[in-house]
Write an enzyme that holds these catalytic residues in place. Sequence first.
Site, PDB file in Angstrom:
ATOM      1  CG  HIS A   1       5.340  15.098  26.356  1.00  9.03           C
ATOM      2  ND1 HIS A   1       4.779  13.909  25.976  1.00  9.03           N
ATOM      3  CD2 HIS A   1       6.653  14.812  26.583  1.00  9.03           C
ATOM      4  CE1 HIS A   1       5.686  12.964  25.986  1.00  9.03           C
ATOM      5  NE2 HIS A   1       6.835  13.478  26.349  1.00  9.03           N
TER       6      HIS A   1
ATOM      7  CD  GLU B   1       1.218  13.451  25.535  1.00 10.75           C
ATOM      8  OE1 GLU B   1       2.084  14.277  25.194  1.00 10.75           O
ATOM      9  OE2 GLU B   1       1.328  12.236  25.280  1.00 10.75           O
TER      10      GLU B   1
HETATM   11  P1  PGA Z   1      13.318  10.972  25.370  1.00 12.59           P
HETATM   12  O1  PGA Z   1      11.926  11.423  26.037  1.00 12.59           O
HETATM   13  O2  PGA Z   1      14.405  11.417  26.281  1.00 12.59           O
HETATM   14  O3  PGA Z   1      13.197   9.473  25.293  1.00 12.59           O
HETATM   15  O4  PGA Z   1      13.379  11.630  24.027  1.00 12.59           O
HETATM   16  C1  PGA Z   1      11.738  12.727  26.482  1.00 12.59           C
HETATM   17  C2  PGA Z   1      10.281  12.945  26.830  1.00 12.59           C
HETATM   18  O5  PGA Z   1       9.380  12.361  26.190  1.00 12.59           O
HETATM   19  O6  PGA Z   1      10.031  13.761  27.736  1.00 12.59           O
END
Ligand code: PGA
Length: 261
Positions: free
Chosen positions: A138, A143
């Site tokens: 995503h 999603e």
């Molecule tokens: P993260 O999240 O940097 O915590 O991996 C990225 C996202 O879900 O867009």
Amino acid sequence: MEVIIRPTTQEAVHLTARLIADAINAKPEFKLGLATGATMEAVYADLAAMNQRNEVDFSLVKTFNLDEYIGLPPEDKNSYRYYMNYHLFRHINIDIRNTNLPDGMAKDEVAEGERYEAAIRDCGGIDLQLLGIGSDGHIGFNEPISSLAGRTRSKALTPATYAQNSIYFNPPESMPRRAFTMGVGTILDARRIIMLITGARKAGIAAKALEGPVTSMVTGSALQLHPRTVVILDEAAAAELTQKEYYNWVFANEPEWAQYR
Ligand code: PGA
């Protein structure tokens, strides 16, 4: 799309922060799209340090975050408003009234999506959108099977996102199941996009998003439709890319990257 692979996470983060700072310095009334998540914390620490050294000025900058959990007020430690204040805004010379996130407490979800879209439009659109990518591919909280033409709206979160983010909640089950997010269409309207991907756990999804087919099953793949996107990865996140040699040649030889090598 341009893909830049840096040997370490720190170098990938630093390049991301430098590109953002240089873009702001070239246009002080900058409209900056921001992201949250663990990956971005180091980028914000870098930008804060640059601001404190007077290398970048946020006084005329307006920001728009990608998303916010539905049902969390700004003072909740897990809200993205709290994250942004904590990791970036309190450290830099930005006017807090120029910082925008969807209102997670908005009663009318459709109206809130429309209000956020209008706020972006009314200030002339986003100059540069910073993005991470989720383990389910995503961007924002778009999603799998989100419309690639979607606008800001509420969205139910997938089990993969729940698994990735509920570790920050106490208890984990208190994580909201729904969020407001800019749509993929909103994101693709930004004049420039920089995506940062770090760590071995993102290697598989990075390869799908950058080198796989454009599909709503991996909304990050929609960046292939954007004319001015740079994706910055560390070696670990780039491990499954098939065209690494080509990407590395471009970064090492194309004049536009000379000052960043
Ligand atoms: P993260 O999240 O940097 O915590 O991996 C990225 C996202 O879900 O867009």
